[in-house]
Scaffold this motif. Structure first.
Motif, PDB file in Angstrom:
ATOM      1  N   LEU A 133      18.169  -5.222   2.907  1.00  0.00           N
ATOM      2  CA  LEU A 133      18.677  -6.585   2.851  1.00  0.00           C
ATOM      3  C   LEU A 133      19.773  -6.771   3.889  1.00  0.00           C
ATOM      4  O   LEU A 133      19.845  -7.803   4.545  1.00  0.00           O
ATOM      5  CB  LEU A 133      19.194  -6.908   1.443  1.00  0.00           C
ATOM      6  N   ASN A 134      20.600  -5.754   4.073  1.00  0.00           N
ATOM      7  CA  ASN A 134      21.691  -5.863   5.052  1.00  0.00           C
ATOM      8  C   ASN A 134      21.187  -6.089   6.463  1.00  0.00           C
ATOM      9  O   ASN A 134      21.667  -6.986   7.156  1.00  0.00           O
ATOM     10  CB  ASN A 134      22.574  -4.610   5.013  1.00  0.00           C
ATOM     11  N   ALA A 135      20.263  -5.276   6.891  1.00  0.00           N
ATOM     12  CA  ALA A 135      19.732  -5.441   8.256  1.00  0.00           C
ATOM     13  C   ALA A 135      19.122  -6.827   8.415  1.00  0.00           C
ATOM     14  O   ALA A 135      19.296  -7.479   9.447  1.00  0.00           O
ATOM     15  CB  ALA A 135      18.715  -4.353   8.562  1.00  0.00           C
ATOM     16  N   TRP A 136      18.405  -7.267   7.392  1.00  0.00           N
ATOM     17  CA  TRP A 136      17.770  -8.578   7.424  1.00  0.00           C
ATOM     18  C   TRP A 136      18.817  -9.688   7.545  1.00  0.00           C
ATOM     19  O   TRP A 136      18.663 -10.615   8.333  1.00  0.00           O
ATOM     20  CB  TRP A 136      16.926  -8.738   6.161  1.00  0.00           C
TER      21      TRP A 136
ATOM     22  N   ARG B 252      24.226  -1.344  -1.805  1.00  0.00           N
ATOM     23  CA  ARG B 252      24.633  -1.523  -3.203  1.00  0.00           C
ATOM     24  C   ARG B 252      25.663  -2.642  -3.319  1.00  0.00           C
ATOM     25  O   ARG B 252      25.573  -3.520  -4.176  1.00  0.00           O
ATOM     26  CB  ARG B 252      25.195  -0.218  -3.786  1.00  0.00           C
ATOM     27  N   GLU B 253      26.649  -2.618  -2.437  1.00  0.00           N
ATOM     28  CA  GLU B 253      27.691  -3.646  -2.444  1.00  0.00           C
ATOM     29  C   GLU B 253      27.089  -5.028  -2.151  1.00  0.00           C
ATOM     30  O   GLU B 253      27.477  -6.031  -2.758  1.00  0.00           O
ATOM     31  CB  GLU B 253      28.765  -3.316  -1.413  1.00  0.00           C
ATOM     32  N   THR B 254      26.136  -5.070  -1.262  1.00  0.00           N
ATOM     33  CA  THR B 254      25.482  -6.338  -0.938  1.00  0.00           C
ATOM     34  C   THR B 254      24.731  -6.881  -2.149  1.00  0.00           C
ATOM     35  O   THR B 254      24.812  -8.073  -2.459  1.00  0.00           O
ATOM     36  CB  THR B 254      24.548  -6.158   0.267  1.00  0.00           C
ATOM     37  N   PHE B 255      24.025  -6.017  -2.868  1.00  0.00           N
ATOM     38  CA  PHE B 255      23.332  -6.457  -4.084  1.00  0.00           C
ATOM     39  C   PHE B 255      24.338  -6.915  -5.134  1.00  0.00           C
ATOM     40  O   PHE B 255      24.127  -7.927  -5.812  1.00  0.00           O
ATOM     41  CB  PHE B 255      22.425  -5.345  -4.624  1.00  0.00           C
TER      42      PHE B 255
ATOM     43  N   ALA C 226      17.101 -13.607 -12.573  1.00  0.00           N
ATOM     44  CA  ALA C 226      17.163 -13.660 -11.110  1.00  0.00           C
ATOM     45  C   ALA C 226      17.703 -12.349 -10.546  1.00  0.00           C
ATOM     46  O   ALA C 226      17.188 -11.840  -9.545  1.00  0.00           O
ATOM     47  CB  ALA C 226      18.021 -14.833 -10.650  1.00  0.00           C
ATOM     48  N   ALA C 227      18.724 -11.787 -11.175  1.00  0.00           N
ATOM     49  CA  ALA C 227      19.291 -10.515 -10.701  1.00  0.00           C
ATOM     50  C   ALA C 227      18.245  -9.406 -10.744  1.00  0.00           C
ATOM     51  O   ALA C 227      18.122  -8.614  -9.800  1.00  0.00           O
ATOM     52  CB  ALA C 227      20.513 -10.136 -11.539  1.00  0.00           C
ATOM     53  N   ILE C 228      17.471  -9.363 -11.826  1.00  0.00           N
ATOM     54  CA  ILE C 228      16.419  -8.342 -11.951  1.00  0.00           C
ATOM     55  C   ILE C 228      15.332  -8.585 -10.909  1.00  0.00           C
ATOM     56  O   ILE C 228      14.885  -7.656 -10.231  1.00  0.00           O
ATOM     57  CB  ILE C 228      15.855  -8.335 -13.382  1.00  0.00           C
ATOM     58  N   ASN C 229      14.910  -9.816 -10.783  1.00  0.00           N
ATOM     59  CA  ASN C 229      13.914 -10.172  -9.769  1.00  0.00           C
ATOM     60  C   ASN C 229      14.392  -9.781  -8.375  1.00  0.00           C
ATOM     61  O   ASN C 229      13.638  -9.193  -7.587  1.00  0.00           O
ATOM     62  CB  ASN C 229      13.633 -11.674  -9.825  1.00  0.00           C
ATOM     63  N   ASN C 230      15.626 -10.118  -8.060  1.00  0.00           N
ATOM     64  CA  ASN C 230      16.162  -9.830  -6.730  1.00  0.00           C
ATOM     65  C   ASN C 230      16.230  -8.334  -6.474  1.00  0.00           C
ATOM     66  O   ASN C 230      15.961  -7.877  -5.356  1.00  0.00           O
ATOM     67  CB  ASN C 230      17.513 -10.505  -6.546  1.00  0.00           C
ATOM     68  N   ALA C 231      16.566  -7.568  -7.501  1.00  0.00           N
ATOM     69  CA  ALA C 231      16.563  -6.108  -7.356  1.00  0.00           C
ATOM     70  C   ALA C 231      15.156  -5.610  -7.042  1.00  0.00           C
ATOM     71  O   ALA C 231      14.977  -4.707  -6.210  1.00  0.00           O
ATOM     72  CB  ALA C 231      17.092  -5.446  -8.620  1.00  0.00           C
ATOM     73  N   ARG C 232      14.171  -6.203  -7.663  1.00  0.00           N
ATOM     74  CA  ARG C 232      12.784  -5.793  -7.416  1.00  0.00           C
ATOM     75  C   ARG C 232      12.339  -6.133  -5.996  1.00  0.00           C
ATOM     76  O   ARG C 232      11.628  -5.352  -5.364  1.00  0.00           O
ATOM     77  CB  ARG C 232      11.856  -6.433  -8.454  1.00  0.00           C
ATOM     78  N   VAL C 233      12.764  -7.288  -5.507  1.00  0.00           N
ATOM     79  CA  VAL C 233      12.435  -7.652  -4.120  1.00  0.00           C
ATOM     80  C   VAL C 233      13.097  -6.663  -3.157  1.00  0.00           C
ATOM     81  O   VAL C 233      12.454  -6.153  -2.230  1.00  0.00           O
ATOM     82  CB  VAL C 233      12.861  -9.102  -3.802  1.00  0.00           C
ATOM     83  N   ILE C 234      14.357  -6.369  -3.390  1.00  0.00           N
ATOM     84  CA  ILE C 234      15.079  -5.417  -2.520  1.00  0.00           C
ATOM     85  C   ILE C 234      14.431  -4.042  -2.601  1.00  0.00           C
ATOM     86  O   ILE C 234      14.248  -3.367  -1.585  1.00  0.00           O
ATOM     87  CB  ILE C 234      16.578  -5.366  -2.895  1.00  0.00           C
TER      88      ILE C 234
ATOM     89  N   VAL D 150      20.213  -0.722  -7.376  1.00  0.00           N
ATOM     90  CA  VAL D 150      19.019  -1.552  -7.217  1.00  0.00           C
ATOM     91  C   VAL D 150      17.837  -0.987  -7.995  1.00  0.00           C
ATOM     92  O   VAL D 150      17.126  -1.733  -8.692  1.00  0.00           O
ATOM     93  CB  VAL D 150      18.669  -1.724  -5.718  1.00  0.00           C
ATOM     94  N   ASP D 151      17.601   0.313  -7.902  1.00  0.00           N
ATOM     95  CA  ASP D 151      16.439   0.895  -8.577  1.00  0.00           C
ATOM     96  C   ASP D 151      16.555   0.795 -10.096  1.00  0.00           C
ATOM     97  O   ASP D 151      15.564   0.517 -10.783  1.00  0.00           O
ATOM     98  CB  ASP D 151      16.244   2.351  -8.147  1.00  0.00           C
TER      99      ASP D 151
END
Length: 187
Positions: free
Chosen positions: A113-116, A30-33, A95-103, A66-67
């Motif tokens: 995302l963190n592990a990556w 969550r913090e990373t997002f 972009a924020a919404i798109n990025n949440a969807r990718v995550i 994210v969800d």
């Protein structure tokens, strides 16, 4: 206490962010997002502007769940565009919404995302101690590589300068100045 040049005592938010967050390794998704979104929102603006609006961003973006953000629709985009407490740039909001969807899709596949991100540095922060703020690069080869890979994965608003700051915020890059008394790796 000596700090990095940008962390002035005149703005308590900047000082607190510098002393307790910036460069502190995090693996909280969550913090990373949140940090990715804030760094993207900061493009073309000052970090102080973003920190001053951070509480509003958390409220407006459902505390960067994210969800929840991934489920935003056109009404949410218009709601955010009307919110004077945040940066209302349509491209950045989308972009924020798109990025949440990718995550979210990554989470569905059991990835984070963190592990990556941390795999790029073999789970060990890279520490630099630049003598002056002028020596601190706006982007590095690592930021360029991560930026390119994020774009290929479908992320938006993740250019190498944004990603450089993002990697510093996450503690993947620890770029405190040589004279700064903050050293998160010894804590």
């Amino acid at each position: 206490m000596p700090r990095c040049d940008w962390a002035t005592d005149t703005n308590p938010l900047m000082t607190h962010y510098h002393d307790y967050e910036w460069g502190v390794p995090t693996t909280d998704e969550r913090e990373t997002f949140e940090l990715l979104t804030l760094e993207s929102m900061q493009a073309g603006l000052s970090w102080q502007t973003i920190l001053n609006k951070r509480t509003n961003f958390r409220r407006a973006f459902d505390n960067f769940d994210v969800d929840k953000v991934a489920a935003y629709d056109d009404r949410d985009v218009e709601r955010l565009r009307a919110d004077a407490g945040i940066v209302r740039n349509r491209l950045k909001i989308n972009a924020a919404i798109n990025n949440a969807r990718v995550i979210q899709a990554w989470h569905s596949d059991g990835r984070t995302l963190n592990a990556w991100l941390w795999h790029y540095v073999d789970n060990h922060p890279i520490v630099h101690r630049y003598a002056t703020q002028a020596e601190l690069p706006a982007q590095t080869a690592l930021a360029e590589r991560v930026s390119k890979d994020l774009k290929q994965a479908g992320f938006r608003f993740v250019g190498p300068t944004i990603i450089q700051s993002f990697l510093e915020a996450l503690g993947i890059l620890d770029d405190h100045m040589a004279g700064c008394t903050i050293n998160h790796l010894s804590e």
